[in-house]
Each structure stands twice: as structure tokens, then as C-alpha cells.
Scaffold this motif. Structure first.
Motif, short mmCIF file in Angstrom:
data_model
loop_
_atom_site.label_atom_id
_atom_site.label_comp_id
_atom_site.label_asym_id
_atom_site.label_seq_id
_atom_site.Cartn_x
_atom_site.Cartn_y
_atom_site.Cartn_z
N ARG A 198 7.32 4.22 5.28
CA ARG A 198 7.06 3.43 4.08
C ARG A 198 7.94 2.18 4.08
NH1 ARG A 198 8.86 6.37 -0.64
NH2 ARG A 198 7.23 5.42 -1.92
N ALA A 219 2.26 -4.73 5.21
CA ALA A 219 1.71 -3.46 4.72
C ALA A 219 0.94 -2.68 5.78
CB ALA A 219 0.82 -3.71 3.51
N GLU A 251 2.47 3.44 6.35
CA GLU A 251 1.56 4.31 5.62
C GLU A 251 1.42 3.83 4.18
OE1 GLU A 251 2.96 8.34 5.91
OE2 GLU A 251 3.38 8.12 8.04
N GLU A 252 2.51 3.31 3.61
CA GLU A 252 2.49 2.79 2.25
C GLU A 252 3.51 1.67 2.14
OE1 GLU A 252 2.62 4.43 -2.32
OE2 GLU A 252 4.28 5.03 -1.01
N ASP A 287 -7.62 -4.19 -1.41
CA ASP A 287 -7.60 -2.79 -1.01
C ASP A 287 -6.41 -2.43 -0.13
OD1 ASP A 287 -10.00 -2.33 -2.37
OD2 ASP A 287 -11.20 -2.95 -0.65
N ASN A 325 -2.84 -1.05 1.19
CA ASN A 325 -2.15 0.21 0.88
C ASN A 325 -0.81 -0.07 0.21
OD1 ASN A 325 -1.30 -0.98 3.34
ND2 ASN A 325 -0.33 0.91 3.99
N CYS A 326 -0.89 -0.73 -0.95
CA CYS A 326 0.31 -1.17 -1.65
C CYS A 326 0.43 -0.53 -3.03
CB CYS A 326 0.31 -2.69 -1.82
SG CYS A 326 0.40 -3.61 -0.27
N ARG A 327 1.65 -0.35 -3.44
CA ARG A 327 1.99 0.11 -4.78
C ARG A 327 2.97 -0.89 -5.36
NH1 ARG A 327 5.91 5.29 -5.65
NH2 ARG A 327 6.25 5.12 -7.91
#
Length: 266
Positions: free
Chosen positions: A45, A61, A65-66, A86, A88-90
Motif C-alpha cells: 500500500r 497508484a 494494491e491500494e 476508477d 485504486n485510491c482511497r
């Protein structure tokens, strides 16, 4: 940075919409260098601290994985969400001083043009404790709002900003007479990090329009839109007139400086 200066939420108030348009994007070569130098392979991550609109988060990113982007400015995060699509981000709305904030462990933690705004010793210590085994912290030295040389009339722009805001650098509700702090090497080592190991990416020539140069000015904490108050439209009109005199065609070129990345290991 003086002891009297304190962060407040207005630091980049109104700048988020200008940031991505006005600052040069980090080049793909930077992501490639991270993969080669840090050994990224799509696992683990990423935590990008002070991520703004996700300029570096989104670039890296795909190698994780995140990816988690953390920033204290909700408008910056809204812009990051818009740009991420889309990916893979938070996105986490918190101050860096609140870390570890239950976010877990990370293979890589990055600071890109952000570390100087924090309580650096506190944040560095927190980040060291958030690294997964074999993880690292990367400090990205870059200037993306202006180049080292080119046709943009930077001195005249600075003089115009000073005519409206004064000669002392503004930052949120306070001022930074001596600029932002340096000496991050001592901060990282004081937090227990080893290093740094440095890699670089060469500068490149970019082309900017009048709109992009204007956006670049408003992307700065020292010239954030809120600082101009009721005179903001007047300032922008003067800035555009200055740029149109400098280039009737409305196009400017600049050579950006190299990007240097210091990799710190716990």
C-alpha cells in the motif's frame, strides 16, 4: 517558519480547482524511477501525505494494491476524487499530525511538496511506525508551478502579487517572512530514519497557456484566491493583461528543474 505561524484551514482555500490545471504534472518517468529504485511490484500500500488533488498519488497508484491520499483540505480531496475515476485510491480528510489514524501499514509513504507544512518531527515519527517490513519513506523535491527558465514573466508576476498582498509572504491567516523551513535531513534522522538514498528525474520543457499560468499563480498558498478578497477579479484582470503583453499569442514555454527523491529507511 517562525514559531508564531500556525496552520489553518484557509491555507489553500480556493486553490484546489486551479492546482491540477496550473501545475505541471509529474512525468511518467518519475513513476518508472520509483518502480526501479524502490522495487515496486504491484503489492503493498501507498500513503501520500499532503496529497493535494492526488498529483503523485494517482501517478503511483498502479504500482500498489491500494493508494491512500491524505490531506487536510476537503476541496483538494474532492478534486482528487474527480480526477481518480476508477483508480485504486482511497482519500482521507485528516491533518498529517493525526497519523497514524488507524490507517494501517504501508510499503511506501510519500511527501511531495508538503512536508514543510507539518509538525515535521511528530509526523516523521508517526510515519516511521506505519511502515511495513521493508517499507520506506520518500521525500520528493520538485517545483511544478514554475520552471527554472523560460518565457513566463515570473519577476513581473511576483511584483504584481506583492502590489496586492505586500512584500511579506502570506500563508493562510499568517505570514512567513523567512519562508518555509528547511533542514528535513535532521528531522528524518531524528525520527530514526536511515539515509537518504537519492534518485533523480531530469527536468523537461513544458508549454503553458495564459489560463494555465493564471491557475498556477492561484495554486500557491502565497497567492491563494481568498487572500485577494474583494480585489481578486481585479488582480486576475491585471495578471492576464500582463501575460497578454508578454506573449500576444498566449503561449509560454518553461524548462522545469529536475525532480529529486530522497528515500529514507527505518
Amino acid at each position: 517558519m517562525t514559531d508564531a505561524w500556525e496552520w489553518d484551514p484557509s491555507l489553500y482555500s480556493g486553490s484546489a480547482g486551479y492546482y491540477a490545471r496550473g501545475r505541471a504534472a509529474y512525468p511518467p518517468e518519475l513513476a518508472e524511477a520509483f518502480v526501479a529504485e524502490v522495487g515496486l511490484d504491484g503489492t503493498g500500500r501507498l500513503l501520500d501525505v499532503g496529497c493535494g488533488p492526488g498529483s503523485l498519488t494517482l501517478l503511483l497508484a498502479g504500482s500498489f494494491e491500494e493508494a491512500v491520499g491524505l490531506d487536510a483540505d476537503e476541496d483538494m480531496l474532492a478534486e482528487a476524487r474527480r480526477l481518480a475515476r476508477d483508480a485504486n485510491c482511497r482519500w482521507v480528510h485528516r491533518r498529517a499530525e493525526e497519523l497514524p489514524a488507524g490507517l494501517g501499514r504501508f510499503r511506501l509513504v510519500t511527501f511531495a511538496q508538503s512536508f514543510h507544512w507539518f509538525d515535521r518531527a511528530k509526523v516523521a515519527a508517526a510515519v516511521r511506525g506505519m511502515l511495513a517490513p521493508g517499507g520506506a519513506c520518500a521525500h520528493v523535491h520538485a517545483t511544478t508551478h514554475e520552471g527554472v527558465e523560460g518565457s513566463v514573466p515570473r519577476r513581473e508576476i511576483a511584483e504584481l502579487v506583492q502590489a496586492y498582498l505586500g512584500s511579506v509572504r502570506r500563508a493562510g491567516q499568517g505570514t512567513l517572512p523567512a519562508g518555509t523551513p528547511r533542514g528535513e535531513t535532521e528531522i528524518y534522522r531524528g525520527a530514526g530514519f536511515r539515509g537518504p538514498r537519492r534518485f533523480t528525474v531530469p527536468g523537461r520543457v513544458v508549454t503553458r497557456t495564459v489560463d494555465e499560468v493564471v491557475a498556477g499563480v492561484f495554486s500557491l498558498s502565497s497567492a491563494a484566491p481568498h487572500l485577494f478578497g474583494a480585489r481578486r477579479a481585479e488582480f486576475e484582470a491585471g495578471l492576464r493583461a500582463l501575460l497578454e503583453r508578454a506573449s500576444p499569442a498566449g503561449v509560454f514555454t518553461e524548462r522545469l528543474g529536475e525532480i529529486a527523491v530522497d528515500v529514507w529507511e527505518p
